[in-house]
Write a protein that holds these residues in place. Structure first.
Motif, PDB file in Angstrom:
ATOM      1  N   TYR A  65      -2.030  -1.144  -3.860  1.00  0.00           N
ATOM      2  CA  TYR A  65      -3.103  -0.191  -3.618  1.00  0.00           C
ATOM      3  C   TYR A  65      -2.483   1.182  -3.390  1.00  0.00           C
ATOM      4  O   TYR A  65      -1.400   1.309  -2.826  1.00  0.00           O
ATOM      5  CB  TYR A  65      -3.911  -0.581  -2.372  1.00  0.00           C
ATOM      6  N   ASP A  95      -0.465  -7.477  -5.896  1.00  0.00           N
ATOM      7  CA  ASP A  95      -1.452  -6.816  -5.043  1.00  0.00           C
ATOM      8  C   ASP A  95      -0.892  -5.469  -4.614  1.00  0.00           C
ATOM      9  O   ASP A  95       0.030  -5.386  -3.791  1.00  0.00           O
ATOM     10  CB  ASP A  95      -1.759  -7.666  -3.804  1.00  0.00           C
ATOM     11  N   PHE A 117      -5.672  -4.478   5.271  1.00  0.00           N
ATOM     12  CA  PHE A 117      -4.546  -4.846   4.413  1.00  0.00           C
ATOM     13  C   PHE A 117      -3.712  -5.947   5.062  1.00  0.00           C
ATOM     14  O   PHE A 117      -3.381  -6.958   4.415  1.00  0.00           O
ATOM     15  CB  PHE A 117      -3.684  -3.616   4.141  1.00  0.00           C
ATOM     16  N   LEU A 153     -10.752  -3.671   1.105  1.00  0.00           N
ATOM     17  CA  LEU A 153      -9.668  -3.256   0.214  1.00  0.00           C
ATOM     18  C   LEU A 153     -10.211  -2.915  -1.164  1.00  0.00           C
ATOM     19  O   LEU A 153      -9.621  -3.228  -2.195  1.00  0.00           O
ATOM     20  CB  LEU A 153      -8.608  -4.365   0.118  1.00  0.00           C
ATOM     21  N   MET A 158      -7.876   1.282   6.655  1.00  0.00           N
ATOM     22  CA  MET A 158      -7.240   0.572   5.553  1.00  0.00           C
ATOM     23  C   MET A 158      -6.098  -0.331   5.998  1.00  0.00           C
ATOM     24  O   MET A 158      -5.876  -1.396   5.412  1.00  0.00           O
ATOM     25  CB  MET A 158      -6.715   1.592   4.520  1.00  0.00           C
ATOM     26  N   LYS A 180     -11.383  -8.719   2.690  1.00  0.00           N
ATOM     27  CA  LYS A 180     -11.173  -8.260   1.321  1.00  0.00           C
ATOM     28  C   LYS A 180     -12.116  -7.135   0.891  1.00  0.00           C
ATOM     29  O   LYS A 180     -11.715  -6.240   0.136  1.00  0.00           O
ATOM     30  CB  LYS A 180     -11.274  -9.443   0.351  1.00  0.00           C
ATOM     31  N   VAL A 218       0.864  -1.179   0.000  1.00  0.00           N
ATOM     32  CA  VAL A 218       0.000   0.000   0.000  1.00  0.00           C
ATOM     33  C   VAL A 218       0.897   1.225   0.000  1.00  0.00           C
ATOM     34  O   VAL A 218       1.843   1.311   0.789  1.00  0.00           O
ATOM     35  CB  VAL A 218      -0.917   0.055   1.237  1.00  0.00           C
ATOM     36  N   SER A 243      -6.608   0.348  -7.008  1.00  0.00           N
ATOM     37  CA  SER A 243      -5.814  -0.875  -6.956  1.00  0.00           C
ATOM     38  C   SER A 243      -4.992  -0.983  -8.237  1.00  0.00           C
ATOM     39  O   SER A 243      -5.016  -0.093  -9.095  1.00  0.00           O
ATOM     40  CB  SER A 243      -6.729  -2.088  -6.815  1.00  0.00           C
TER      41      SER A 243
END
Length: 547
Positions: free
Chosen positions: A445, A443, A493, A508, A489, A505, A416, A528
């Motif tokens: 963000y 993955d 995460f 996110l 968040m 999930k 992230v 994302s």
């Protein structure tokens, strides 16, 4: 005409926050634009600042300025700056201070075009120690008569500044649009019926302070450790948090306490070469630089040493319950760099050197910090990755130039990036936008808190806080709102990417960011990896529009 206006405007901007002093009538400044040179008496500036009088020589420079703009220029010439002259002297002898002077000295030169950094430093320091105090006019009065201000460089700086402002505005618009597009494409979720990750968890938390010494580096530091009181044999996940430059672990106590109450052990080490203690010592003259450049290497090693220490204590102190094979690492600002390096991002000094040599690079404060890493040999900045790092949360990270596209692309763990739209220290348009698109992690963000600056204003010196607020008419979001966004968040995460808890999930998703900020003035944007290509296209389109 615009070049004449910019010449005067730059003087105003450079001196914003400064106090006035009478100037001797015979003293002049020389402004050039290519082969053309025009002089301006300092006495004309003094008269204008005092009562708005526009002498003939100053009138030439004000030809393109509307009279209603005069008060703004006069204020810039006379606004007071209450600053300790010793701090002025010490700052401009630091690596970053010298870098700023070197860059300014290319636009403000002495006879025959010699870089004006030395006379600029002398003028700033002498003005600060003068009876009248530091002011734009007192600084100008301290400059030698052979100083020359190059209009073409001034105009270039103005254009570069306009480009940064436009990029920031465009980024907010694009992120708002991409957040909405992702949210619309996602499954409908009634978040009001789900558990609120911003609330405290079910476990009480104890705090301990450890003092550690890494004998291999002759380095001692303390660590704040937050431990959830969980009965039985349940495995306890671990997160290590790295504070920012001139900060301290205690500044993040609230968020660490909250996440620990959900069953995480949180460890936050002090980084003694770049913490609040070092800065205070520097201001007292005990260090030359704002931070120890070796902390580019020492910070990641501090975190790895903390994980090593947890492994040493795991059996006896935690009954072997700590999961130290998959550790989460979080960090803010310089700590964001630390977290990314531990996750696998690799320092690219060649790319950094190229960025540091760009014109007007000083507009990005965090780049000046990153450029200090060029003082280190390349071998000191290799091997910083820790294979136990399984997920990274980097808030306002210093990162773009020191890693570059190739270096940031080496990070493969979930990540992230969190930014603030008003961040002057690590501006998202310059520091995180491109970096996010360069990430190759499956993955990833990116969060942007609309209106967030860089620091927690409740944690800084009251005098600094008052000074910042007195110099801007910005209305900033409350720290409670920003903290709520980050807590909302961060926990999901780490639940998903450390614990494998898929029930988190839905949090996110861009739709959750939209839910969190639906009734707020300052919004939370979140995208994302699905939006990475569109973000890249927007960046490229902006570059073509503002070459």
């Amino acid at each position: 005409m615009k070049g004449q206006l910019v010449g005067l405007a730059l003087l105003a901007v450079a001196g914003s926050g400064l106090l006035s002093q009478p100037a001797r009538a015979e003293e002049t400044l020389s402004f050039s634009y290519g082969p053309l040179i025009r002089s301006l008496k300092l006495s004309s500036l003094e008269a204008f600042a005092k009562d708005g009088t526009v002498e003939e020589d100053l009138g030439f420079f004000l030809a393109a300025v509307k009279p209603e703009q005069y008060p703004l220029l006069r204020k810039a010439l006379t606004t007071k700056a209450n600053v300790d002259p010793l701090i002025v002297s010490r700052f401009f002898n630091t690596g970053i201070g010298e870098d700023i002077l070197e860059r300014l000295g290319k636009a403000i030169t002495v006879l025959r075009g010699e870089n004006g950094k030395l006379v600029l430093r002398a003028a700033l320091v002498n003005a600060a120690f003068s009876e009248e105090g530091l002011s734009l006019l007192s600084v100008l009065d301290q400059l030698p008569t052979n100083i020359q201000i190059h209009g073409e460089k001034v105009l270039g700086a103005e254009k570069a500044t306009e480009r940064v402002i436009a990029a920031t505005e465009r980024l907010n618009t694009v992120m708002s649009s991409l957040t909405a597009a992702e949210a619309e494409a996602q499954p409908v979720e009634d978040y009001a019926t789900l558990a609120n990750p911003r609330q405290p968890g079910p476990y009480t938390v104890s705090k301990d302070v450890w003092t550690l010494t890494d004998a291999t580096r002759d380095r001692s530091f303390y660590v704040n450790v937050y431990t959830p009181k969980i009965k039985g044999s349940t495995t306890i996940p671990v997160i290590v948090l790295s504070h920012g430059l001139a900060s301290r672990p205690e500044d993040f106590a609230e968020v660490m306490q909250q996440i620990a109450s959900h069953g995480y052990l949180i460890a936050a080490p002090q980084h003694p070469g770049s913490d609040a203690i070092w800065l205070q010592e520097m201001l007292r003259g005990l260090h030359q630089d704002i931070f120890d450049v070796n902390d580019f290497a020492n910070r990641p090693k501090d975190v790895s040493f903390v994980i090593d220490e947890l492994e040493r204590r795991n059996a006896d102190q935690f009954n072997g319950r700590l999961d130290l094979e998959r550790v989460g690492v979080a960090g803010h600002s310089f700590g964001g760099y630390t977290a990314l390096a531990l996750g696998g991002a690799q320092v690219d000094l060649a790319y950094l050197k190229q960025d540091c040599e760009r014109p007007y690079a000083a507009l990005n404060v965090s780049l000046l910090l990153q450029c200090q890493a060029l003082k280190l040999p390349a071998q000191e900045l290799t091997g910083l990755q820790d294979g136990r790092t399984a997920a990274v949360f980097a808030a306002n990270p210093v990162n773009r130039s020191i890693f570059g596209k190739e270096g940031i692309g080496q990070l493969k763990v979930p990540v992230v990036m969190a930014s603030g739209s008003y961040d002057p220290a690590t501006p998202p348009a310059l520091e995180q936008a491109a970096s996010f698109t360069w990430l190759t992690a499956p993955d990833k963000y990116w969060l942007i808190v609309q209106g967030q600056a860089h620091v927690n204003f409740t944690k800084i010196d009251p005098g600094i806080k008052d000074a910042i607020q007195s110099m801007t008419d910005l209305t900033l979001p409350s720290q409670g709102l920003i903290g709520g966004y980050m807590q909302g968040m961060a926990l999901p995460f780490f639940e998903v990417h450390l614990q494998g808890n898929d029930t988190y999930k839905p949090y996110l998703r861009s739709s959750y960011a939209d839910y969190l900020s639906r009734d707020e003035r300052f919004k939370l944007f979140m995208v994302s990896g699905a939006s990475s290509e569109k973000l890249s296209e927007a960046i490229e389109a902006f570059r073509k529009e503002y070459p």
